[in-house]
Design an enzyme around this catalytic site. Structure first.
Site, mmCIF file in Angstrom:
data_model
loop_
_atom_site.group_PDB
_atom_site.id
_atom_site.type_symbol
_atom_site.label_atom_id
_atom_site.label_comp_id
_atom_site.label_asym_id
_atom_site.label_seq_id
_atom_site.Cartn_x
_atom_site.Cartn_y
_atom_site.Cartn_z
ATOM 1 N N GLU A 193 28.524 36.418 40.869
ATOM 2 C CA GLU A 193 29.883 36.719 40.475
ATOM 3 C C GLU A 193 29.778 37.860 39.530
ATOM 4 O O GLU A 193 28.962 37.850 38.752
ATOM 5 C CB GLU A 193 30.486 35.712 39.947
ATOM 6 C CG GLU A 193 31.886 35.781 39.392
ATOM 7 C CD GLU A 193 32.807 34.565 39.012
ATOM 8 O OE1 GLU A 193 32.621 33.658 40.085
ATOM 9 O OE2 GLU A 193 33.159 34.228 38.137
ATOM 10 N N PHE A 194 30.579 38.866 39.700
ATOM 11 C CA PHE A 194 30.909 39.692 38.904
ATOM 12 C C PHE A 194 32.358 40.260 38.207
ATOM 13 O O PHE A 194 33.123 39.455 38.923
ATOM 14 C CB PHE A 194 30.321 41.280 39.416
ATOM 15 C CG PHE A 194 29.061 41.145 40.081
ATOM 16 C CD1 PHE A 194 28.084 41.644 39.122
ATOM 17 C CD2 PHE A 194 28.742 40.936 41.342
ATOM 18 C CE1 PHE A 194 26.599 41.808 39.937
ATOM 19 C CE2 PHE A 194 27.423 40.943 41.697
ATOM 20 C CZ PHE A 194 26.222 41.320 41.215
ATOM 21 N N PHE A 195 32.402 40.879 37.159
ATOM 22 C CA PHE A 195 33.989 41.152 36.779
ATOM 23 C C PHE A 195 34.023 42.650 36.658
ATOM 24 O O PHE A 195 33.077 43.256 36.532
ATOM 25 C CB PHE A 195 34.132 40.442 35.264
ATOM 26 C CG PHE A 195 33.172 40.768 34.174
ATOM 27 C CD1 PHE A 195 33.728 42.152 33.532
ATOM 28 C CD2 PHE A 195 32.050 40.251 33.968
ATOM 29 C CE1 PHE A 195 32.603 42.339 32.438
ATOM 30 C CE2 PHE A 195 31.368 40.404 32.964
ATOM 31 C CZ PHE A 195 31.694 41.746 32.192
ATOM 32 N N GLY A 212 45.075 30.634 37.461
ATOM 33 C CA GLY A 212 45.056 31.685 36.718
ATOM 34 C C GLY A 212 45.434 31.067 35.210
ATOM 35 O O GLY A 212 45.984 29.779 35.113
ATOM 36 N N ASP A 213 45.176 31.873 34.190
ATOM 37 C CA ASP A 213 45.208 31.246 32.777
ATOM 38 C C ASP A 213 46.987 32.048 32.302
ATOM 39 O O ASP A 213 47.040 33.236 32.699
ATOM 40 C CB ASP A 213 44.260 31.804 31.874
ATOM 41 C CG ASP A 213 43.038 30.786 32.120
ATOM 42 O OD1 ASP A 213 43.156 29.567 32.696
ATOM 43 O OD2 ASP A 213 41.962 31.377 31.962
ATOM 44 N N TYR A 227 36.171 21.318 39.458
ATOM 45 C CA TYR A 227 35.942 21.223 38.049
ATOM 46 C C TYR A 227 35.026 19.885 37.992
ATOM 47 O O TYR A 227 35.567 18.826 37.829
ATOM 48 C CB TYR A 227 37.132 21.165 37.238
ATOM 49 C CG TYR A 227 37.969 22.271 37.078
ATOM 50 C CD1 TYR A 227 37.654 23.473 36.412
ATOM 51 C CD2 TYR A 227 38.896 22.706 38.277
ATOM 52 C CE1 TYR A 227 38.365 24.616 36.423
ATOM 53 C CE2 TYR A 227 39.359 23.856 38.258
ATOM 54 C CZ TYR A 227 39.339 24.746 37.456
ATOM 55 O OH TYR A 227 40.000 25.931 37.477
ATOM 56 N N LYS A 283 44.092 20.986 47.670
ATOM 57 C CA LYS A 283 43.823 22.260 47.961
ATOM 58 C C LYS A 283 43.303 22.578 49.080
ATOM 59 O O LYS A 283 43.462 23.455 49.933
ATOM 60 C CB LYS A 283 43.214 22.999 46.743
ATOM 61 C CG LYS A 283 43.985 23.304 45.458
ATOM 62 C CD LYS A 283 43.242 23.973 44.532
ATOM 63 C CE LYS A 283 41.950 23.163 43.696
ATOM 64 N NZ LYS A 283 41.768 23.881 42.586
ATOM 65 N N THR A 296 17.644 59.608 66.845
ATOM 66 C CA THR A 296 16.978 58.310 66.560
ATOM 67 C C THR A 296 17.745 57.426 67.750
ATOM 68 O O THR A 296 18.792 57.349 68.113
ATOM 69 C CB THR A 296 17.435 57.703 65.240
ATOM 70 O OG1 THR A 296 17.198 58.783 64.317
ATOM 71 C CG2 THR A 296 16.650 56.645 64.801
#
Length: 647
Positions: A66-68, A161-162, A200, A220, A539
């Site tokens: 994971e990246f942000f 989301g927050d 969670y 979900k 090639t």
């Protein structure tokens, strides 16, 4: 788990899917986020949920990263470079977080959408884009999803989301929970996206109870989620207890890399750090190296417990946009797998519409991201053969795309780059405007000859050796599936003076038809002996149960489009480093205005390449002319020394 649904007993499980089973074909290959060898696959049986299923059925553990999105353009450049490095270890996928404050759905180079798109299209990585529904209207969310689909993104992590403030406020024309977002995606886009949701292990911080939060998770999944990634945790037993109730598909791990990183993680996840960890970290909180080593040790211990349990198919790493600690953990776990084999001789894009692409011109061999950008608007891509393309529509290479190329502050002489030797100030030249990376292992086979000709003014930017039936598993020149054989014609591409070109044209007459050539200057004056402007396959490979694959060609028409880019790089990425009217800038501009771009192909691939002898004959003819006073005519009798101001 893959494609999870709710059973009557209220637990989570995976349902059978005949298309997924047939797609696997019983193989247990260790698929990674790198796109596999392109084949026609209209049913998208390579989608992420099926990759997970095949890995689970074969017992092969996977990892994901994971990246942000970074805040600055230079940070984005560094992150894209990190994608290339960390992608080489074989992650099943990467995911990019959604940052509402950073205009995440925009075309900014730092937006979540553009970072995820770059990972898919230019780095060839299977990517999951986070999407939150907090403070967004339904129409806005639909626009983001449509844009993601257009950009080739196939996977969404659906999150609430927050809130912006401390209290949650319902969105009148939007969604208030992740389950609503999942339903909307399935309603508007059917089964196009694979959908991930969050779990969670200790319950959501805002849930009334752990059991209540499990009910929400099951809702979900029932709404259409395909797999679950859990929130981070600090103890293996925390996850294993959670798994007994819902058996999620992936277990996230975080390598603590510094005290501030740990504090930020705790703040974002709203979790408490166990006392036994706090006791160790507090005394060393100002020593990032010590904390990182402790974090690696703790992560290793926890990962081993999880994997040994037999109940965890995949590990998800919050990298914090760093690489050392995560890579070290994965190496010690034996999960970091750098496979030297390539699916194609060039970098493959993971965009669905490019899945059938298996032929490209050789000219962009050292600048694959540029080629992908300039052909991104094509409706179809060459499959099986290049054909006689009389008017390929190559897009313009503008400044927006140059952002994604590696940043360069120093450009040194070609010879220093080829020889991998330090310049006069002790700095190694690791790239050139035409070459984004250090020399490939294949090019190193030609290193001695390349160094010789570059010191004499034949400034090479692309080359390949002749290959006659090497195994496809060869660690240097191999590509494609095992059990095959690969072939190449010798190829050489370079800039050189008009004086050299005049001599070269005389020499080439005695090498026809063995050697094909194409010579052009910045003004479009071009000379070629390519018959009827037909492409020349340079090639190809032969593999069990398949037709011959010819992934690389020299196409005279495409060469004219490449010519514009190749000459522009002299000015855009080299001359502009220096002040106007400075000697260095004037030398570079002179080369741009007066030199020719040349490519040579030796068609007799079973024999030793004759291209080096062609160049030697050219220099001998020049020397003979100088000795007799009868030098070939040309407007360049000045020998330019390639030692420019070194910054």
């Amino acid at each position: 788990m893959v494609n999870q649904v709710q059973r009557g007993d209220g637990t989570l499980s995976s349902r059978s899917d005949s298309s997924a089973a047939s797609a696997s074909g019983g193989d247990s290959s260790k698929e990674s986020s790198r796109c596999s060898t392109p084949v026609l696959d209209a049913d998208r049986t390579d989608r992420l949920r099926y990759k997970m299923r095949r890995r689970m059925e074969s017992g092969d553990h996977w990892f994901s990263l994971e990246f942000f999105p970074p805040r600055t353009a230079s940070g984005a450049v560094n992150l894209i470079s990190r994608f290339d490095r960390m992608g080489s270890g074989g992650p099943l996928f990467i995911d990019i977080t959604w940052h509402p404050s950073g205009d995440p759905g925009s075309d900014k180079e730092t937006s979540s959408m553009m970072i995820a798109s770059t990972a898919v299209n230019y780095c060839g990585l299977e990517s999951v884009l986070h999407l939150t529904c907090c403070n967004q209207s339904k129409d806005n969310i639909s626009r983001h999803l449509s844009k993601a689909k257009h950009l080739g993104l196939k996977n969404i992590m659906a999150l609430r989301g927050d809130p912006v403030g401390s209290d949650w406020e319902e969105e009148e024309e939007g969604f208030n929970y992740a389950v609503d977002l999942v339903k909307h995606i399935r309603s508007e886009f059917d089964d196009y996206f694979d959908i991930c949701v969050a779990g969670y292990p200790t319950g959501h911080p805002e849930a009334h109870s752990y059991k209540e939060d499990l009910i929400y998770l099951k809702e979900k999944v029932a709404a259409g989620a395909d797999f679950v990634i859990t929130q981070l945790f600090f103890r293996a037993e925390t996850f294993l207890k959670f798994e007994e109730d819902c058996r999620p598909s992936g277990s996230p791990c975080v390598c603590v890399q510094g005290y501030q990183s740990l504090r930020q993680l705790v703040k974002l996840s709203k979790l408490e750090v166990p006392e036994e960890i706090t006791r160790v970290i507090e005394p060393i909180k100002d020593n990032d190296a010590a904390i990182r080593n402790y974090g690696i040790h703790q992560a290793l211990e926890m990962c081993r417990v999880l994997l040994d349990s037999g109940r965890v198919p995949g590990l998800h790493f919050y990298t914090l946009n760093r690489e050392v600690a995560t890579m070290e953990v994965l190496r010690q776990l034996g999960m970091w797998q750098e496979d030297p084999r390539r699916p194609m001789p060039w970098a493959v894009s993971a965009h669905p519409k490019r899945k059938v692409e298996d032929v490209r011109p050789i000219f962009w061999g050292s600048r694959p991201k540029s080629y992908i950008y300039r052909t991104q608007d094509w409706d179809e891509f060459p499959n099986g053969r290049w054909g006689n393309s009389s008017s390929p529509a190559f897009g313009e290479l503008n400044d927006y795309y140059l952002f994604y190329l590696k940043s360069k502050s120093v450009f040194e002489v070609f010879t220093c780059y080829i020889a991998a030797q330090p310049n006069r100030k002790g700095h190694k030249v690791m790239c050139l405007p035409w070459n984004d990376e250090p020399l490939a292992p294949e090019t190193n086979m030609l290193k001695d000859e390349l160094e010789k000709v570059n010191t004499r003014g034949v400034l090479t930017i692309n080359s390949q050796p002749n290959i006659n039936g090497k195994p496809s598993t060869d660690p240097i020149v191999g590509w494609g599936p095992p059990g095959g054989y690969v072939f190449q014609k010798a190829y050489l591409e370079f800039f050189t003076s008009s004086e050299n070109v005049n001599a070269l044209l005389k020499v080439l007459k005695k090498y026809e038809p063995r050697v094909n050539y194409h010579i052009v200057n910045v003004h479009g004056r071009n000379l070629t002996n390519a018959p009827d402007m037909q492409p020349n396959a340079v090639t190809w490979g032969i593999f069990p149960g398949r037709e011959i694959v010819q992934p690389t060609v020299v196409d005279p028409v495409s060469f004219m489009f490449w010519k514009d880019e190749a000459f522009a790089l002299w000015i855009e990425q080299w001359a502009k480093l220096y002040e106007d009217e400075s000697p260095s800038r004037m030398i570079i501009k002179y080369i741009h205005d007066n030199y020719f771009l040349v490519n040579l192909v030796d068609n007799d691939f079973p024999l030793d390449s004759c291209l080096w002898q062609v160049i030697e004959d050219m220099f001998e003819l020049l020397q003979t002319g100088l000795d007799t006073g009868d030098a070939p005519k040309g407007n360049n009798r000045i020998k330019c020394v390639f030692i420019v101001d070194e910054k």
